[in-house]
Design a protein around this motif. Structure first.
Motif, PDB file in Angstrom:
ATOM      1  N   MET A 211       0.891  -1.301   0.084  1.00 48.78           N
ATOM      2  CA  MET A 211      -0.002  -0.024  -0.154  1.00 48.78           C
ATOM      3  C   MET A 211       0.873   1.309  -0.110  1.00 48.78           C
ATOM      4  SD  MET A 211      -3.138  -1.049   2.591  1.00 48.78           S
ATOM      5  CE  MET A 211      -3.775   0.635   2.634  1.00 48.78           C
ATOM      6  N   LYS A 212       1.835   1.318   0.874  1.00 50.14           N
ATOM      7  CA  LYS A 212       2.745   2.299   0.843  1.00 50.14           C
ATOM      8  C   LYS A 212       3.307   2.632  -0.538  1.00 50.14           C
ATOM      9  CE  LYS A 212       6.140   5.243   3.726  1.00 50.14           C
ATOM     10  NZ  LYS A 212       6.551   5.191   5.059  1.00 50.14           N
ATOM     11  N   LYS A 213       4.038   1.518  -1.109  1.00 51.17           N
ATOM     12  CA  LYS A 213       4.576   1.740  -2.473  1.00 51.17           C
ATOM     13  C   LYS A 213       3.359   2.408  -3.571  1.00 51.17           C
ATOM     14  CE  LYS A 213       7.449  -2.256  -2.374  1.00 51.17           C
ATOM     15  NZ  LYS A 213       7.719  -3.783  -3.002  1.00 51.17           N
ATOM     16  N   MET A 214       2.138   1.869  -3.187  1.00 48.40           N
ATOM     17  CA  MET A 214       1.113   2.662  -3.833  1.00 48.40           C
ATOM     18  C   MET A 214       0.996   3.927  -3.903  1.00 48.40           C
ATOM     19  SD  MET A 214      -2.960   1.449  -4.310  1.00 48.40           S
ATOM     20  CE  MET A 214      -3.182   1.648  -2.323  1.00 48.40           C
ATOM     21  N   PHE A 215       0.891   4.375  -2.589  1.00 53.06           N
ATOM     22  CA  PHE A 215       0.547   5.621  -1.941  1.00 53.06           C
ATOM     23  C   PHE A 215       1.678   6.746  -2.894  1.00 53.06           C
ATOM     24  CE2 PHE A 215      -1.789   3.926   1.897  1.00 53.06           C
ATOM     25  CZ  PHE A 215      -2.965   3.981   1.095  1.00 53.06           C
ATOM     26  N   TRP A 216       2.865   6.128  -2.519  1.00 54.30           N
ATOM     27  CA  TRP A 216       4.102   7.034  -3.008  1.00 54.30           C
ATOM     28  C   TRP A 216       4.518   6.820  -4.252  1.00 54.30           C
ATOM     29  CZ3 TRP A 216       6.534  10.561   0.020  1.00 54.30           C
ATOM     30  CH2 TRP A 216       6.053  10.817   1.318  1.00 54.30           C
ATOM     31  N   LYS A 217       3.670   6.221  -5.174  1.00 54.19           N
ATOM     32  CA  LYS A 217       4.144   6.097  -6.595  1.00 54.19           C
ATOM     33  C   LYS A 217       4.394   7.288  -7.480  1.00 54.19           C
ATOM     34  CE  LYS A 217       2.292   4.264 -11.018  1.00 54.19           C
ATOM     35  NZ  LYS A 217       1.157   3.493 -11.502  1.00 54.19           N
ATOM     36  N   GLY A 218       5.383   7.644  -8.086  1.00 53.46           N
ATOM     37  CA  GLY A 218       5.710   8.728  -8.645  1.00 53.46           C
ATOM     38  C   GLY A 218       6.699   9.283  -8.070  1.00 53.46           C
ATOM     39  N   THR A 219       7.148   9.053  -6.932  1.00 52.73           N
ATOM     40  CA  THR A 219       8.288   9.818  -6.127  1.00 52.73           C
ATOM     41  C   THR A 219       9.440   9.117  -6.157  1.00 52.73           C
ATOM     42  OG1 THR A 219       7.793   8.562  -3.908  1.00 52.73           O
ATOM     43  CG2 THR A 219       6.563  10.595  -4.670  1.00 52.73           C
ATOM     44  N   GLU A 220       9.774   8.142  -7.095  1.00 54.85           N
ATOM     45  CA  GLU A 220      10.967   7.367  -7.045  1.00 54.85           C
ATOM     46  C   GLU A 220      12.285   8.244  -7.357  1.00 54.85           C
ATOM     47  OE1 GLU A 220       7.528   4.742  -7.932  1.00 54.85           O
ATOM     48  OE2 GLU A 220       8.416   6.773  -8.907  1.00 54.85           O
ATOM     49  N   HIS A 221      11.929   9.328  -8.197  1.00 54.08           N
ATOM     50  CA  HIS A 221      13.189  10.275  -8.296  1.00 54.08           C
ATOM     51  C   HIS A 221      13.448  11.069  -7.482  1.00 54.08           C
ATOM     52  CE1 HIS A 221       9.546  12.483  -8.974  1.00 54.08           C
ATOM     53  NE2 HIS A 221      10.205  13.955  -9.306  1.00 54.08           N
ATOM     54  N   TRP A 222      12.786  11.157  -5.999  1.00 56.12           N
ATOM     55  CA  TRP A 222      13.202  11.981  -5.084  1.00 56.12           C
ATOM     56  C   TRP A 222      14.671  11.710  -4.313  1.00 56.12           C
ATOM     57  CZ3 TRP A 222       8.549  13.510  -1.456  1.00 56.12           C
ATOM     58  CH2 TRP A 222       7.534  13.963  -2.265  1.00 56.12           C
ATOM     59  N   ASP A 223      15.078  10.865  -4.473  1.00 56.85           N
ATOM     60  CA  ASP A 223      16.575  10.552  -3.958  1.00 56.85           C
ATOM     61  C   ASP A 223      17.275  11.519  -4.493  1.00 56.85           C
ATOM     62  OD1 ASP A 223      16.142   8.356  -2.285  1.00 56.85           O
ATOM     63  OD2 ASP A 223      16.281   6.823  -3.657  1.00 56.85           O
ATOM     64  N   THR A 224      17.306  11.678  -6.024  1.00 58.57           N
ATOM     65  CA  THR A 224      17.898  12.759  -6.793  1.00 58.57           C
ATOM     66  C   THR A 224      17.437  14.121  -6.537  1.00 58.57           C
ATOM     67  OG1 THR A 224      18.744  10.973  -8.335  1.00 58.57           O
ATOM     68  CG2 THR A 224      19.029  13.436  -8.993  1.00 58.57           C
ATOM     69  N   LEU A 225      15.938  14.303  -6.685  1.00 62.95           N
ATOM     70  CA  LEU A 225      15.529  15.595  -6.660  1.00 62.95           C
ATOM     71  C   LEU A 225      15.649  16.424  -5.582  1.00 62.95           C
ATOM     72  CD1 LEU A 225      13.591  17.673  -8.049  1.00 62.95           C
ATOM     73  CD2 LEU A 225      11.504  16.326  -6.744  1.00 62.95           C
ATOM     74  N   LEU A 226      15.491  15.759  -4.109  1.00 63.58           N
ATOM     75  CA  LEU A 226      15.648  16.454  -3.130  1.00 63.58           C
ATOM     76  C   LEU A 226      16.902  17.111  -2.666  1.00 63.58           C
ATOM     77  CD1 LEU A 226      13.100  14.692  -0.623  1.00 63.58           C
ATOM     78  CD2 LEU A 226      12.681  16.366  -2.410  1.00 63.58           C
ATOM     79  N   HIS A 227      18.146  16.245  -3.287  1.00 61.84           N
ATOM     80  CA  HIS A 227      19.454  16.654  -3.258  1.00 61.84           C
ATOM     81  C   HIS A 227      19.556  17.722  -4.025  1.00 61.84           C
ATOM     82  CE1 HIS A 227      20.600  13.916   0.010  1.00 61.84           C
ATOM     83  NE2 HIS A 227      20.002  13.135  -0.494  1.00 61.84           N
TER      84      HIS A 227
END
Length: 254
Positions: A211-227
């Motif tokens: 469920m958590k994977k589903m809720f946060w879908k589309g944020t996989e690039h945040w490891d790079t984006l937030l930095h």
């Protein structure tokens, strides 16, 4: 006292992570690092079924970045490193396979709003007003922006980010979706947290992780984006405009 981060897991698998700093639970770099590591560790702990993230005290949940550390930043490398601390906390919350309930018992400013937004479920007390104050000190909510915008939508995020000196009340935050629940008393808030955390601790962990994977879908690039966003803030914090604004803020607090 420089503050602390500590955690405790009960026999049901509810892992409570608590942070504290004497300056309204603001977050210097050391506490940001400890908080990210503690959340990451809980996420990898098979005995942890659900996480409750909370701070100490009554008036403030989290005042965001430590002004003392902001004015001490001497170069862009130090600035990027400091703001990457917030990126690491938000990404630790996002990547953690367990649901994270955040207990909001007081006001949230800047990074504190970001932590509330990164919660999977935020339970708050009436009077827990919010403000994104970054532009008022010459920076901008670049690192926490994706988390806040994801939770409350672009229009509401813009309102918070642009009018950086205006408090929005807890009812506004609840209506926009930042807070999942709003309670009139600490007792009612804690009772709700206890009820939900107990129920989740006895739910299927595999189902919750999916469920958590589903809720946060589309944020996989945040490891790079937030930095990348941390680099922007790290550069802006060095400007004379920002340094003067932060000094004025510090003087008001004193």
């Amino acid at each position: 006292m420089s503050g602390y981060v500590k955690s405790h897991i009960d026999h049901n698998g509810v892992n409570t992570i608590e942070f504290y700093h004497p300056q309204s639970n603001s977050l210097p770099g050391k506490l940001l690092e400890e908080l990210a590591q503690t959340i990451h560790g809980a996420g990898n702990d098979e005995d942890t079924k659900v996480i409750v993230l909370r701070s100490v005290g009554e008036k403030a949940f989290c005042a965001g970045a430590s002004f003392d550390e902001l004015v001490a930043i001497k170069n862009q490398e130090e600035g990027t490193q400091f703001f990457s601390g917030f990126a690491n906390v938000l990404n630790a919350m996002r990547n953690c396979p367990q649901f994270i309930i955040v207990r909001i018992q007081g006001k949230c400013v800047g990074g504190g709003v970001g932590i509330a937004a990164a919660a999977d479920y935020a339970i708050a007390l009436e009077g827990s007003d919010i403000k994104l104050s970054e532009l008022a000190v010459g920076i901008g909510p670049f690192v926490v922006g994706p988390a806040v915008e994801r939770k409350i939508g672009t229009a509401a995020f813009e309102n918070l980010a642009i009018d950086a000196t205006m408090w929005r009340n807890a009812e506004w935050a609840k209506k926009k979706g930042l807070f999942s629940e709003l309670h009139a008393s600490v007792e009612d808030m804690d009772e709700s947290i206890q009820r939900l955390s107990y129920n989740l601790a006895h739910s299927n962990p595999m189902a919750m992780a999916e469920m958590k994977k589903m809720f946060w879908k589309g944020t996989e690039h945040w490891d790079t984006l937030l930095h990348q966003r941390a680099v922007i803030s790290g550069k802006l914090v060095l400007s004379q405009h920002t340094r003067s604004a932060i000094e004025k803020f510090k003087a008001k607090v004193k």
